[in-house]
Structures are given as structure tokens and as C-alpha cells.
Design a protein around this motif. Structure first.
Motif, PDB file in Angstrom:
ATOM      1  N   MET A   1       0.710  -1.263  -0.080  1.00 38.86           N
ATOM      2  CA  MET A   1      -0.012  -0.016  -0.089  1.00 38.86           C
ATOM      3  C   MET A   1       0.818   1.031  -0.025  1.00 38.86           C
ATOM      4  O   MET A   1       1.993   1.270   0.714  1.00 38.86           O
ATOM      5  CB  MET A   1      -0.648  -0.084   1.238  1.00 38.86           C
ATOM      6  CG  MET A   1      -1.980   0.897   1.274  1.00 38.86           C
ATOM      7  SD  MET A   1      -3.089   1.095   2.857  1.00 38.86           S
ATOM      8  CE  MET A   1      -4.420  -0.053   2.432  1.00 38.86           C
ATOM      9  N   LYS A   2       0.508   2.280  -0.708  1.00 38.78           N
ATOM     10  CA  LYS A   2       1.273   3.687  -0.934  1.00 38.78           C
ATOM     11  C   LYS A   2       1.293   4.190   0.312  1.00 38.78           C
ATOM     12  O   LYS A   2       0.138   4.345   0.988  1.00 38.78           O
ATOM     13  CB  LYS A   2       0.615   4.265  -1.814  1.00 38.78           C
ATOM     14  CG  LYS A   2       1.067   4.260  -3.473  1.00 38.78           C
ATOM     15  CD  LYS A   2       0.907   5.252  -4.322  1.00 38.78           C
ATOM     16  CE  LYS A   2       0.434   4.734  -5.524  1.00 38.78           C
ATOM     17  NZ  LYS A   2      -0.580   5.828  -6.349  1.00 38.78           N
ATOM     18  N   ARG A   3       2.160   5.028   0.679  1.00 39.52           N
ATOM     19  CA  ARG A   3       2.468   5.814   1.790  1.00 39.52           C
ATOM     20  C   ARG A   3       1.292   6.716   2.078  1.00 39.52           C
ATOM     21  O   ARG A   3       0.609   6.863   3.151  1.00 39.52           O
ATOM     22  CB  ARG A   3       3.751   6.328   2.052  1.00 39.52           C
ATOM     23  CG  ARG A   3       3.969   7.220   3.345  1.00 39.52           C
ATOM     24  CD  ARG A   3       5.433   7.828   3.325  1.00 39.52           C
ATOM     25  NE  ARG A   3       5.492   8.889   4.610  1.00 39.52           N
ATOM     26  CZ  ARG A   3       4.795   9.711   4.847  1.00 39.52           C
ATOM     27  NH1 ARG A   3       4.234  10.540   3.678  1.00 39.52           N
ATOM     28  NH2 ARG A   3       5.037  10.511   5.940  1.00 39.52           N
ATOM     29  N   GLN A   4       0.898   7.442   0.842  1.00 35.60           N
ATOM     30  CA  GLN A   4      -0.167   8.238   0.849  1.00 35.60           C
ATOM     31  C   GLN A   4      -1.610   7.819   1.627  1.00 35.60           C
ATOM     32  O   GLN A   4      -2.252   8.343   2.119  1.00 35.60           O
ATOM     33  CB  GLN A   4      -0.131   8.957  -0.440  1.00 35.60           C
ATOM     34  CG  GLN A   4      -1.290  10.309  -0.409  1.00 35.60           C
ATOM     35  CD  GLN A   4      -0.557  11.328   0.167  1.00 35.60           C
ATOM     36  OE1 GLN A   4       0.656  11.276   0.830  1.00 35.60           O
ATOM     37  NE2 GLN A   4      -1.247  12.472  -0.008  1.00 35.60           N
ATOM     38  N   ASN A   5      -1.732   6.365   0.899  1.00 29.99           N
ATOM     39  CA  ASN A   5      -2.814   5.748   1.238  1.00 29.99           C
ATOM     40  C   ASN A   5      -2.994   5.662   2.801  1.00 29.99           C
ATOM     41  O   ASN A   5      -3.983   5.583   3.392  1.00 29.99           O
ATOM     42  CB  ASN A   5      -3.288   4.623   0.382  1.00 29.99           C
ATOM     43  CG  ASN A   5      -3.358   4.846  -1.027  1.00 29.99           C
ATOM     44  OD1 ASN A   5      -3.666   5.880  -1.423  1.00 29.99           O
ATOM     45  ND2 ASN A   5      -3.152   4.046  -1.854  1.00 29.99           N
TER      46      ASN A   5
ATOM     47  N   HIS B   1      -3.825   8.759   4.494  1.00 34.62           N
ATOM     48  CA  HIS B   1      -5.177   9.048   4.609  1.00 34.62           C
ATOM     49  C   HIS B   1      -6.193   7.793   5.498  1.00 34.62           C
ATOM     50  O   HIS B   1      -7.050   8.452   6.238  1.00 34.62           O
ATOM     51  CB  HIS B   1      -5.691   8.924   3.159  1.00 34.62           C
ATOM     52  CG  HIS B   1      -5.198  10.083   2.289  1.00 34.62           C
ATOM     53  ND1 HIS B   1      -4.967  10.159   0.805  1.00 34.62           N
ATOM     54  CD2 HIS B   1      -4.819  11.251   2.673  1.00 34.62           C
ATOM     55  CE1 HIS B   1      -4.667  11.248   0.497  1.00 34.62           C
ATOM     56  NE2 HIS B   1      -4.383  12.087   1.746  1.00 34.62           N
TER      57      HIS B   1
END
Ligand code: BTN
Length: 183
Positions: free
Chosen positions: A1-5, A8
Motif C-alpha cells: 500500500m502506498k504511503r499516501q494511502n 489517509h
């Protein structure tokens, strides 16, 4: 999973936790309508203000989902699907859309808003929108004249204006913390 996700997701879960904590603060019954003064609606304003339309709406939707399946996360420990058909159902419905409205208005028009402009937007989208939707439902559900429902909702306005001011002040401070990346 992306850091940004992950960021959020964490922010959304944290906002839902804040909404739950605000629901633990006892409401003030008014006597003349079956709707109390609560603090939880300040969390709804904050959700849109701080997280924006997507995560803000998700955090409130999560709260309402937990309430719907029976968790006692509304003010006074109420919960269960029946509350959505009760006197406060209209407010709860408006809670779901308020962060979308607040977050979208701020995202599209609000990047250079002054404190007062931002406050005015919250008063429209986080106070009047919720109180009017709530009054419409209350009038229909509890067989109260619409004018009487609207007039009795005036009792919420002073407190709701203070909550709106706090939501704007907190959001503007948090946006100044670069690591939070709130935009
Ligand atoms: C519930 O707990 O079932 C929802 C309560 C809704 C209370 C509404 S939100 C807007 C207005 N301001 C208040 O302080 N109370 C009402």
C-alpha cells in the motif's frame, strides 16, 4: 500500500475516533424538541474542514455505519438502525453530506480564504445546512409545524456558531503543520 494511502487511512480512522469521543460528552436536552445540544456536530464540521470531501465523508460514514450496526456512539450512548428513523434522523443524514459540501467548497474556492470567509462557509454548509435538513425531517417525523421546528432550532445557533469557529481555528492551525500535509 502506498504511503499516501496509509496516511489517509490513518487520518480517516483518527477522525472517526474523534467523532466517537465527542459523542461521549453528554448532550444538553432542550425540553421543547426531542433533539439535544451536542458536540459531535463540531467533529462533522472538522471532518470536512481538516480532511476534505473524500476522507471527511468517509470518517463520518464510518461513524454512522458503526451506529447503524448498533454501536452506542451517538451522544447519550444511542445507536442502532432505529435512530435514523427517529427525530434526529435528518441531522444524521445531513452529517453524511456536510463534509462533502464543506470539503468541496474549500478545495475549489477556499485556498486563499480569510478566517471570516472560511467561517461563513462553515456556517452555511456545516450549521445552516444541517439545522435546516434536521428541522425538515423533525417536522415530518414528529408532526411539528415546519415553522415551529425551524424556530426551535434557533436554540442551536449560538452553540453551533462557537463550534464552527473552533473547527475553523483548529483546521487553520493544523494546515500550518507541513508534516500533516493537509493542504
Ligand atoms: C443524535 O445524537 O442522534 C444526533 C443529534 C443531532 C443534534 C443536532 S446537530 C445540529 C444541532 N446542533 C446541536 O447542538 N444539536 C443539533
Amino acid at each position: 500500500m502506498k504511503r499516501q494511502n496509509i496516511v489517509h487511512l490513518t487520518q480517516t480512522a483518527l477522525m472517526t475516533a474523534i467523532l466517537i469521543v465527542l459523542g461521549m460528552i453528554p448532550g444538553i436536552p432542550l425540553g421543547f424538541i426531542p433533539v439535544p445540544i451536542v458536540l459531535q456536530n463540531m467533529g462533522v464540521m472538522m471532518a470536512g474542514e481538516i480532511l476534505g470531501p473524500k476522507e471527511g465523508t468517509t470518517s463520518v460514514a464510518l461513524l454512522l455505519l458503526l451506529v447503524a450496526v448498533g454501536f452506542p456512539f451517538l451522544t447519550g450512548g444511542s445507536g442502532g438502525i432505529a435512530v435514523f428513523a427517529g427525530p434526529t434522523g435528518g441531522y444524521l443524514l445531513a452529517w453524511l453530506f456536510a463534509p462533502l459540501l464543506i470539503g468541496s467548497l474549500r478545495q475549489h474556492f477556499g485556498s486563499r480564504w480569510s478566517w471570516w470567509q472560511e467561517f461563513l462557509m462553515i456556517v452555511l454548509a456545516g450549521v445552516l445546512f444541517i439545522d435546516i435538513t434536521g428541522s425538515l425531517w423533525l417536522s415530518w417525523q414528529s408532526h411539528i409545524k415546519l415553522t415551529a421546528a425551524l424556530m426551535s432550532n434557533l436554540a442551536f445557533i449560538p452553540g453551533d456558531l462557537i463550534k464552527a469557529g473552533v473547527a475553523v481555528a483548529v483546521a487553520r492551525q493544523l494546515r500550518r503543520v507541513p508534516v500533516l500535509n493537509l493542504g
